[in-house]
Write an enzyme that holds these catalytic residues in place. Structure first.
Site, PDB file in Angstrom:
ATOM      1  N   ASN A   1     -84.664   7.583 -48.711  1.00 21.09           N
ATOM      2  CA  ASN A   1     -85.687   7.491 -47.651  1.00 21.09           C
ATOM      3  C   ASN A   1     -87.112   7.594 -48.187  1.00 21.09           C
ATOM      4  OD1 ASN A   1     -85.726  10.216 -48.310  1.00 21.09           O
ATOM      5  ND2 ASN A   1     -85.825  10.925 -46.196  1.00 21.09           N
ATOM      6  N   LYS A   2     -87.256   7.769 -49.502  1.00 22.60           N
ATOM      7  CA  LYS A   2     -88.591   7.934 -50.076  1.00 22.60           C
ATOM      8  C   LYS A   2     -89.284   6.572 -50.248  1.00 22.60           C
ATOM      9  CE  LYS A   2     -88.588  12.460 -50.732  1.00 22.60           C
ATOM     10  NZ  LYS A   2     -87.249  12.890 -50.334  1.00 22.60           N
ATOM     11  N   GLN A   3     -90.572   6.639 -50.618  1.00 25.97           N
ATOM     12  CA  GLN A   3     -91.351   5.409 -50.777  1.00 25.97           C
ATOM     13  C   GLN A   3     -90.674   4.454 -51.765  1.00 25.97           C
ATOM     14  OE1 GLN A   3     -92.483   8.504 -50.637  1.00 25.97           O
ATOM     15  NE2 GLN A   3     -94.603   8.633 -49.903  1.00 25.97           N
TER      16      GLN A   3
END
Length: 373
Positions: A180-182
């Site tokens: 879910n991170k950049q």
């Protein structure tokens, strides 16, 4: 529509990078790890990068490498992911929860200063949701009280405070690359530091306590298996080549949300700008108006999920978690408790288009109006 809360952005170059590693004979501690470490540390603007298996592992190794342990206290927000506090407890130290600033949702420097005791050794500064913390004030406090600073930048790669990217201010910093991170490596994290000795010790600790100069099966210090595989690193290398485009795409999603929510009553969107800071958009967390409580927030979340729209509470305060029932809370946390009862993360990812955002906001507006509060 079925819209997830988050979704990784994987393209053919990422797949090709991973396949190339699978076709090689090197699956761990190889050239892709070195490339990924150099890519991240170079991007941040700091000499040393150490790839690890997760952001949690990175925080743990920073605590250990700085000599923080039994009897020590570390200041940390409660309004963050639980790993920041857990890493402190892994080494027998005590997390001291401090309240947050109501605008940035980061540590309130005034509350930090009030919480310092003779046992305080460090501050974990979290750049919450990709919003840089007030580093000038926090670094001044740390210097005056001889405290170490660890930046938890797990949600903030690419964010800037003043003219510098986050990760360049503390003794060490940690980034994370969960899906879910950049950018993502599937699982994984990265420690960055300017300190050569710290980097050397952390490299040994992530590999079962074995220094580069040690013979096979020779272990100079206590260590862990916190290695990051070549497969994960290869994915990270490909993602780093696109990071500017990825961050720009996420900022555009945030702007589209802000426009769409402009006429929705009872909702406070997150700020698009903060003076002297550049946000790296990790999640899109709205705040409901004060007359909404936790029960109403949870009702809205359930109704959104029932209609195929992912959402989540960000964050459930650490000091209110069952795992922390036995840890005394030394300081009141009114902002943390008030804000956390009204925050809700809406779907947010690189390729979330305007049509789906308008559908999310329309559905959200209908649900709020149906509550008649």
């Amino acid at each position: 529509m079925n819209i997830p809360l988050s979704e990784p952005d994987i393209t053919e170059p990422e797949i090709e990078e991973v396949v190339s590693v699978l076709r090689s004979s090197r699956l761990s501690l190889g050239p892709k790890m070195e490339e990924f470490e150099a890519s991240v540390s170079g991007y941040v603007g700091i000499p040393f990068g150490i790839a690890v298996s997760s952001g949690t592992a990175g925080l743990h190794l920073c605590i250990r490498a700085l000599g923080i342990g039994l009897g020590d206290e570390v200041i940390v927000p409660s309004f963050t992911f639980i790993a920041a506090a857990n890493a402190i407890r892994y080494e027998g130290a005590t997390p001291v929860f401090v309240d947050i600033d109501p605008q940035s949702l980061n540590l309130d420097p005034a509350r930090v200063e009030e919480a310092i005791t003779a046992r305080t050794r460090a501050i974990i500064v979290v750049h919450t949701f990709g919003v840089p913390a007030e580093m000038d004030a926090l670094l001044d406090i740390a210097e005056r009280h001889h405290l170490r600073v660890i930046e938890d930048a797990c949600e903030a790669i690419g964010a800037e405070y003043g003219k510098h990217r986050v990760g360049t201010f503390g003794d060490a910093a940690v980034f994370a690359f969960y899906p879910n991170k950049q950018i993502t490596t599937g699982e994984g994290g990265m420690i960055v530091t300017r300190d050569h000795h710290l980097a050397t010790e952390i490299r040994a600790m992530r590999n079962q306590g074995r220094h580069h100069s040690d013979a096979w099966h020779q272990h100079s210090i206590l260590g862990w298996n916190y290695r990051m595989s070549e497969i994960n690193c290869a994915l990270g290398c490909a993602q780093m080549r696109r990071i500017d485009h990825i961050l720009s795409s996420r900022e555009n999603v945030a702007r589209t949300y802000a426009d769409a929510l402009n006429d929705v009553e009872g909702v406070e969107p997150p700020p698009l700008h903060l003076s002297g800071r550049h946000i790296s958009w990790f999640v899109y967390v709205i705040r409901l108006a004060p007359h909404f409580g936790r029960e109403e927030r949870d009702t809205i979340a359930r109704k959104l999920i029932d209609q195929g729209i992912g959402c989540g509470r960000y964050f459930a305060p650490i000091h209110m978690q069952p795992a922390y029932d036995n840890l005394p809370v030394a300081h009141s946390l009114p902002v943390t408790e008030a804000v956390s009862s009204r925050t809700l993360a809406l779907p947010f990812f690189n390729r979330l288009d305007k049509e789906r955002i308008l559908h999310i906001v329309k559905t959200f507006k209908e649900i709020i109006n149906s509550l008649k509060i």
